[in-house]
Design an enzyme around this catalytic site. Sequence first.
Site, PDB file in Angstrom:
ATOM      1  N   CYS A   1    -107.558  56.156  95.594  1.00  7.37           N
ATOM      2  CA  CYS A   1    -106.457  55.247  95.930  1.00  7.37           C
ATOM      3  C   CYS A   1    -105.221  56.100  96.211  1.00  7.37           C
ATOM      4  O   CYS A   1    -104.771  56.851  95.334  1.00  7.37           O
ATOM      5  CB  CYS A   1    -106.201  54.291  94.768  1.00  7.37           C
ATOM      6  SG  CYS A   1    -104.669  53.349  94.928  1.00  7.37           S
TER       7      CYS A   1
ATOM      8  N   CYS B   1    -102.319  55.573  93.734  1.00  9.09           N
ATOM      9  CA  CYS B   1    -102.558  56.224  92.429  1.00  9.09           C
ATOM     10  C   CYS B   1    -102.311  57.728  92.552  1.00  9.09           C
ATOM     11  O   CYS B   1    -101.742  58.345  91.634  1.00  9.09           O
ATOM     12  CB  CYS B   1    -103.980  55.947  91.947  1.00  9.09           C
ATOM     13  SG  CYS B   1    -104.206  54.293  91.231  1.00  9.09           S
TER      14      CYS B   1
ATOM     15  N   ASP C   1     -91.075  54.199 102.120  1.00  7.46           N
ATOM     16  CA  ASP C   1     -92.233  54.036 102.993  1.00  7.46           C
ATOM     17  C   ASP C   1     -92.232  55.146 104.052  1.00  7.46           C
ATOM     18  O   ASP C   1     -91.202  55.486 104.619  1.00  7.46           O
ATOM     19  CB  ASP C   1     -92.187  52.651 103.666  1.00  7.46           C
ATOM     20  CG  ASP C   1     -93.529  52.262 104.248  1.00  7.46           C
ATOM     21  OD1 ASP C   1     -94.144  51.314 103.735  1.00  7.46           O
ATOM     22  OD2 ASP C   1     -93.975  52.910 105.234  1.00  7.46           O
TER      23      ASP C   1
ATOM     24  N   HIS D   1     -98.401  46.426  95.856  1.00 10.16           N
ATOM     25  CA  HIS D   1     -97.086  47.000  96.160  1.00 10.16           C
ATOM     26  C   HIS D   1     -96.173  45.927  96.707  1.00 10.16           C
ATOM     27  O   HIS D   1     -96.614  44.985  97.364  1.00 10.16           O
ATOM     28  CB  HIS D   1     -97.193  48.179  97.131  1.00 10.16           C
ATOM     29  CG  HIS D   1     -97.957  47.894  98.393  1.00 10.16           C
ATOM     30  ND1 HIS D   1     -99.332  47.845  98.427  1.00 10.16           N
ATOM     31  CD2 HIS D   1     -97.537  47.634  99.648  1.00 10.16           C
ATOM     32  CE1 HIS D   1     -99.731  47.579  99.663  1.00 10.16           C
ATOM     33  NE2 HIS D   1     -98.668  47.428 100.429  1.00 10.16           N
TER      34      HIS D   1
ATOM     35  N   HIS E   1     -92.905  45.568  99.103  1.00  9.77           N
ATOM     36  CA  HIS E   1     -91.988  46.174 100.071  1.00  9.77           C
ATOM     37  C   HIS E   1     -90.581  45.632  99.789  1.00  9.77           C
ATOM     38  O   HIS E   1     -90.401  44.411  99.679  1.00  9.77           O
ATOM     39  CB  HIS E   1     -92.356  45.780 101.502  1.00  9.77           C
ATOM     40  CG  HIS E   1     -93.721  46.187 101.954  1.00  9.77           C
ATOM     41  ND1 HIS E   1     -93.928  47.219 102.855  1.00  9.77           N
ATOM     42  CD2 HIS E   1     -94.952  45.688 101.675  1.00  9.77           C
ATOM     43  CE1 HIS E   1     -95.232  47.335 103.094  1.00  9.77           C
ATOM     44  NE2 HIS E   1     -95.878  46.409 102.396  1.00  9.77           N
TER      45      HIS E   1
HETATM   46  P1  AMP Z   1     -99.357  47.238 103.499  1.00 13.11           P
HETATM   47  O1  AMP Z   1     -99.675  47.249 104.970  1.00 13.11           O
HETATM   48  O2  AMP Z   1     -98.610  46.024 103.054  1.00 13.11           O
HETATM   49  O3  AMP Z   1    -100.606  47.505 102.672  1.00 13.11           O
HETATM   50  O4  AMP Z   1     -98.338  48.433 103.266  1.00 13.11           O
HETATM   51  C1  AMP Z   1     -98.725  49.736 103.041  1.00 13.11           C
HETATM   52  C2  AMP Z   1     -97.523  50.581 103.334  1.00 13.11           C
HETATM   53  O5  AMP Z   1     -97.739  51.857 102.790  1.00 13.11           O
HETATM   54  C3  AMP Z   1     -97.239  50.768 104.837  1.00 13.11           C
HETATM   55  O6  AMP Z   1     -95.930  50.284 105.132  1.00 13.11           O
HETATM   56  C4  AMP Z   1     -97.345  52.279 105.031  1.00 13.11           C
HETATM   57  O7  AMP Z   1     -96.415  52.793 105.946  1.00 13.11           O
HETATM   58  C5  AMP Z   1     -97.114  52.794 103.621  1.00 13.11           C
HETATM   59  N1  AMP Z   1     -97.710  54.084 103.314  1.00 13.11           N
HETATM   60  C6  AMP Z   1     -98.992  54.459 103.497  1.00 13.11           C
HETATM   61  N2  AMP Z   1     -99.180  55.719 103.066  1.00 13.11           N
HETATM   62  C7  AMP Z   1     -97.991  56.131 102.572  1.00 13.11           C
HETATM   63  C8  AMP Z   1     -97.529  57.353 101.984  1.00 13.11           C
HETATM   64  N3  AMP Z   1     -98.352  58.404 101.799  1.00 13.11           N
HETATM   65  N4  AMP Z   1     -96.226  57.441 101.618  1.00 13.11           N
HETATM   66  C9  AMP Z   1     -95.394  56.400 101.806  1.00 13.11           C
HETATM   67  N5  AMP Z   1     -95.775  55.221 102.342  1.00 13.11           N
HETATM   68  C10 AMP Z   1     -97.043  55.103 102.736  1.00 13.11           C
HETATM   69 ZN    ZN Z   2    -104.236  52.681  92.858  1.00 12.40          ZN
END
Ligand code: AMP
Ligand code: ZN
Length: 112
Positions: free
Chosen positions: A3, A6, A29, A98, A100
């Site tokens: 994950c 995690c 993000d 998560h 946002h």
């Molecule tokens: P969701 O589409 O609601 O699952 O949001 C996942 C979010 O995680 C997206 O906005 C991605 O840009 C963000 N994301 C994915 N990988 C990373 C990372 N390594 N660091 C920061 N944000 C990330």
């Molecule tokens: Zn996790």
Amino acid sequence: MDCIFCKIINGDIPSRKAYEDENCYAFHDINPQSPVHILVIPKEHIASADGICAENSACVAKIFEAIPKIARDAGLTNGYRIISNCGDDACQSVKHLHFHIMGGRKLPENMG
Ligand code: AMP
Ligand code: ZN
């Protein structure tokens, strides 16, 4: 567990930290959709909002206690949006709960 959030909590994947306490971690993000775009995650792995139950909901309450401080520290004095995509129809891409936090400009009225 494979994950990425995690791994971010554990420091195995780098992130731009915005806030941390014993219960949750917040970071910027990687692909911001607004001038301020922060993700807040519980340290406990919960797959999505659909996995919240009586046994783990306290961490969600604590996240919502932290959000006003996170927003204030990020300069969001004129409001912000809190979004949690849950499951495939909502296009949830990371299967670790998560929230946002988005703001820094007037956001569109349409939520989909
Ligand atoms: P969701 O589409 O609601 O699952 O949001 C996942 C979010 O995680 C997206 O906005 C991605 O840009 C963000 N994301 C994915 N990988 C990373 C990372 N390594 N660091 C920061 N944000 C990330
Ligand atoms: Zn996790």
